[in-house]
Design an enzyme around this catalytic site. Structure first.
Site, PDB file in Angstrom:
ATOM      1  N   ARG A  18       0.776  -1.068  -0.058  1.00  0.00           N
ATOM      2  CA  ARG A  18      -0.095  -0.078   0.066  1.00  0.00           C
ATOM      3  C   ARG A  18       0.978   1.436   0.004  1.00  0.00           C
ATOM      4  NH1 ARG A  18      -3.471  -1.318   5.177  1.00  0.00           N
ATOM      5  NH2 ARG A  18      -1.904  -3.054   5.392  1.00  0.00           N
ATOM      6  N   THR A  81       4.200 -13.621  10.923  1.00  0.00           N
ATOM      7  CA  THR A  81       5.171 -12.911  11.774  1.00  0.00           C
ATOM      8  C   THR A  81       5.807 -14.208  12.393  1.00  0.00           C
ATOM      9  OG1 THR A  81       3.258 -12.827  12.908  1.00  0.00           O
ATOM     10  CG2 THR A  81       3.882 -10.761  11.848  1.00  0.00           C
ATOM     11  N   GLY A 103      10.221  -3.455  11.490  1.00  0.00           N
ATOM     12  CA  GLY A 103      10.864  -2.509  10.795  1.00  0.00           C
ATOM     13  C   GLY A 103       9.841  -1.376  10.228  1.00  0.00           C
ATOM     14  N   GLU A 152      -6.744 -12.463  15.850  1.00  0.00           N
ATOM     15  CA  GLU A 152      -6.458 -11.388  14.618  1.00  0.00           C
ATOM     16  C   GLU A 152      -7.779 -11.009  14.417  1.00  0.00           C
ATOM     17  OE1 GLU A 152      -3.369 -10.189  12.961  1.00  0.00           O
ATOM     18  OE2 GLU A 152      -2.892 -10.993  15.380  1.00  0.00           O
TER      19      GLU A 152
HETATM   20  C1  UD1 Z   1       0.478  -7.703  13.194  1.00  0.00           C
HETATM   21  C2  UD1 Z   1      -0.138  -8.680  14.425  1.00  0.00           C
HETATM   22  C3  UD1 Z   1      -1.349  -7.928  14.817  1.00  0.00           C
HETATM   23  C4  UD1 Z   1      -1.125  -6.557  15.350  1.00  0.00           C
HETATM   24  C5  UD1 Z   1      -0.378  -5.688  14.207  1.00  0.00           C
HETATM   25  C6  UD1 Z   1       0.086  -4.303  14.574  1.00  0.00           C
HETATM   26  C7  UD1 Z   1       0.273 -10.945  13.911  1.00  0.00           C
HETATM   27  C8  UD1 Z   1      -0.406 -12.348  13.280  1.00  0.00           C
HETATM   28  N1  UD1 Z   1      -0.544  -9.822  13.869  1.00  0.00           N
HETATM   29  O1  UD1 Z   1      -0.473  -7.927  12.257  1.00  0.00           O
HETATM   30  O2  UD1 Z   1      -1.926  -8.625  16.055  1.00  0.00           O
HETATM   31  O3  UD1 Z   1      -2.303  -5.745  15.890  1.00  0.00           O
HETATM   32  O4  UD1 Z   1       0.750  -6.575  13.650  1.00  0.00           O
HETATM   33  O5  UD1 Z   1       0.506  -3.552  13.605  1.00  0.00           O
HETATM   34  O6  UD1 Z   1       1.493 -10.954  14.108  1.00  0.00           O
HETATM   35  N2  UD1 Z   1       6.426  -9.676   8.449  1.00  0.00           N
HETATM   36  C9  UD1 Z   1       7.546 -10.286   8.017  1.00  0.00           C
HETATM   37  N3  UD1 Z   1       7.441 -11.535   7.476  1.00  0.00           N
HETATM   38  C10 UD1 Z   1       6.254 -12.304   7.436  1.00  0.00           C
HETATM   39  C11 UD1 Z   1       5.108 -11.300   7.848  1.00  0.00           C
HETATM   40  C12 UD1 Z   1       5.376 -10.273   8.339  1.00  0.00           C
HETATM   41  O7  UD1 Z   1       8.819  -9.762   8.212  1.00  0.00           O
HETATM   42  O8  UD1 Z   1       6.108 -13.375   7.048  1.00  0.00           O
HETATM   43  C13 UD1 Z   1       6.661  -8.313   8.887  1.00  0.00           C
HETATM   44  C14 UD1 Z   1       6.353  -7.332   7.934  1.00  0.00           C
HETATM   45  O9  UD1 Z   1       6.971  -6.686   6.839  1.00  0.00           O
HETATM   46  C15 UD1 Z   1       5.648  -6.021   9.040  1.00  0.00           C
HETATM   47  C16 UD1 Z   1       5.430  -6.958  10.234  1.00  0.00           C
HETATM   48  O10 UD1 Z   1       6.081  -8.089  10.204  1.00  0.00           O
HETATM   49  O11 UD1 Z   1       6.778  -5.141   9.273  1.00  0.00           O
HETATM   50  C17 UD1 Z   1       3.856  -7.142  10.627  1.00  0.00           C
HETATM   51  O12 UD1 Z   1       3.325  -7.836   9.674  1.00  0.00           O
HETATM   52  P1  UD1 Z   1       1.850  -7.453   9.165  1.00  0.00           P
HETATM   53  O13 UD1 Z   1       1.556  -8.546   7.981  1.00  0.00           O
HETATM   54  O14 UD1 Z   1       1.778  -5.985   8.804  1.00  0.00           O
HETATM   55  O15 UD1 Z   1       0.976  -7.791  10.277  1.00  0.00           O
HETATM   56  P2  UD1 Z   1      -0.457  -7.283  10.660  1.00  0.00           P
HETATM   57  O16 UD1 Z   1      -1.563  -7.994   9.925  1.00  0.00           O
HETATM   58  O17 UD1 Z   1      -0.459  -6.010  10.693  1.00  0.00           O
END
Ligand code: UD1
Ligand code: CA
Length: 455
Positions: A18, A81, A103, A152
């Site tokens: 986004r 995550t 990050g 979630e």
């Molecule tokens: C996550 C949390 C959610 C929280 C929110 C806060 C989980 C499952 N959910 O959701 O409870 O309220 O953050 O913003 O953790 N990333 C990786 N590798 C991956 C997936 C993600 O490095 O395989 C990194 C992304 O780049 C990002 C962060 O982890 O920086 C969070 O990932 P994102 O997919 O944005 O999680 P949310 O769905 O926002």
């Protein structure tokens, strides 16, 4: 606080769809610094054993941009995550605890993280927030006071969606349990991902307490998913910096129209007008005034210097009591002594200028060494470039350069030399001499101006 060793894992593998950018999300900047760099620097202030940064999308760009030694971990597929933290397992010792950061959450301060570590002890610590609109976030599920799970948004039922207490994503985990907890995660959920958040329920079933800590202010744990959020956090960050400068005695004519993308060292009674942008490392002395709409990057400005509006300074240095601008440009390598005047549409590059010298109008001084109390007439040009090489111009003390002179480098004007207006100076001028290098004026006797015939 518990003294067990600390490791930090920063998740930064996501693409940031986004942001609609060719650049990976975590490289977008807050205060002139990539978000992930800010997170790494904050992490480093906690003195961890190591910092693991999980990268994936745009990893080459991230590696090229980040300045600090960390353990880089590649996550080729973003499976969630929980999966991302699992990638870091080989670098996490069996004892101690691991702090998970993001990050794209750039403004977390060490006080927040210290409080979380303190609350966690050797168990689990969870940084939470309470939001009027919790849509999109994981919800904190409690039984009485006890935190028992995170659900979630996409997996939540109506009652769970009504919970306003949310997961910021930042948490502390005991290393001893990491391998078994991460190993037992499943992707059997609405997003088909390995959720790190499922560890909260696992901790409960293992009888390990989860200690929630509510963040002092939402922006400290706010993530960036789009340019709107990036701009919001930038403004919060800039407001905080402006407040610090005001408290330290700097006059900001309008703190809402001031941007600092770097560090500003300042003396007393500094006045900065609206729409000034300061970048990199800037140092300004006592009584300096910076007019509206100036951009100043990596510069040192001596006490009492006044920079008039719309001036642009980069990689340069001024002495005390200079008068710069309006519309002046000091380029890399400009080094001005005290009491120098650089006026409108004057450009100085890679040149040292001695005390009391003035170039007040429409002048280019490049690759030059200029003495003191010299005066540049309007329209003076140091012609430093022959199309292949750059050459030096050396100008002594108390030189008078007439208006519209071209000084063709390499060339030297001695002390107290004078050049007539409109001269193209191609040869050295000795001390005290007047040089004229222009066509002599002639008067055509008997010339008659043509007139239209009268009707
Ligand atoms: C996550 C949390 C959610 C929280 C929110 C806060 C989980 C499952 N959910 O959701 O409870 O309220 O953050 O913003 O953790 N990333 C990786 N590798 C991956 C997936 C993600 O490095 O395989 C990194 C992304 O780049 C990002 C962060 O982890 O920086 C969070 O990932 P994102 O997919 O944005 O999680 P949310 O769905 O926002
Ligand atoms: Ca997110």
């Amino acid at each position: 606080m518990s003294q067990s060793p600390l490791n930090i894992v920063i998740l930064a593998a996501g693409k940031g769809t986004r942001m609609y950018s060719k650049m990976p999300k975590v490289l977008h900047e807050i205060g002139g610094e990539p978000m992930v760099q800010r997170v790494i620097d904050t992490a480093a202030r906690l003195n961890p054993q190591n910092i693991c940064v999980v990268i994936g999308h745009g990893k080459e760009q991230v590696l090229a941009k980040v300045k600090r030694d960390v353990v880089w971990i590649e996550q080729t597929e973003q499976l969630g995550t929980g999966h991302a933290v699992k990638m870091a397992l080989p670098h996490l010792p069996a004892e101690g605890r691991t702090l998970v950061l993001y990050g794209d959450v750039p403004l977390t301060d060490t006080a927040t993280l210290q409080a979380l570590l303190e609350a966690a002890g050797d168990e689990v610590g969870l940084l939470t927030d309470v939001l009027d609109n919790p849509t999109g976030y994981g919800r904190i599920i409690r039984e009485g006071e006890k935190v028992v799970a995170i659900v979630e948004e996409k997996d939540a039922n109506a009652a769970q969606k009504a919970v306003k207490e949310t997961n910021t994503g930042i948490l502390v985990l005991p290393n001893a349990k990491l391998e078994s907890w991460l190993g037992s995660l499943s992707s059997n959920n609405a997003q088909g991902e390995y959720y790190l958040t499922d560890l909260i329920a696992l901790a409960n079933s293992d009888g390990i307490a989860v200690h929630p800590v509510q963040v002092r202010a939402s922006h400290l744990a706010a993530g960036v998913n789009n340019k709107v959020q990036l701009a919001e956090l930038e403004r919060i960050f800039q407001t905080e910096q402006a407040q610090e400068l005001l408290k330290a005695g700097v006059t900001l004519r309008d703190p809402a129209r001031f941007d600092l993308r770097g560090r500003l060292k300042h003396g007393q009674d500094v006045v900065i007008d609206a729409n000034v942008v300061i970048e990199g490392e800037v140092e300004i002395g006592d009584d300096v005034e910076i007019g509206a709409n100036c951009v100043i990057k990596n510069a040192k400005i001596g006490a009492g210097t006044k920079i008039a509006p719309f001036s642009h300074l980069e990689d340069c240095e001024t002495g005390a009591n200079n008068a710069i601008g309006p519309y002046a440009r000091l380029r890399p390598g400009a080094k001005l002594a005290d009491d120098v005047h650089i006026g409108n549409f004057v450009e100085v590059k890679n040149a040292s200028i001695g005390q009391g010298t003035k170039a007040n109008h429409l002048t280019y001084i490049g690759d030059a060494m200029v003495g003191s109390k010299t005066n540049f007439g309007a329209g003076t040009i140091t012609a430093n470039y022959d199309g292949v090489n750059k050459h030096q111009t050396v100008i002594g003390d108390e030189v008078r350069i007439g208006s519209n002179c071209v000084l063709v480098a390499p060339v030297k004007l001695g002390n107290r030399a004078t050049t007539g207006a409109g001269s193209a100076i191609t040869k050295n001028v000795e001390d005290g001499k007047l040089a004229l290098a222009r066509a002599r004026q002639t008067v055509i006797e008997g010339w008659v101006r043509p007139e239209k015939p009268k009707k």
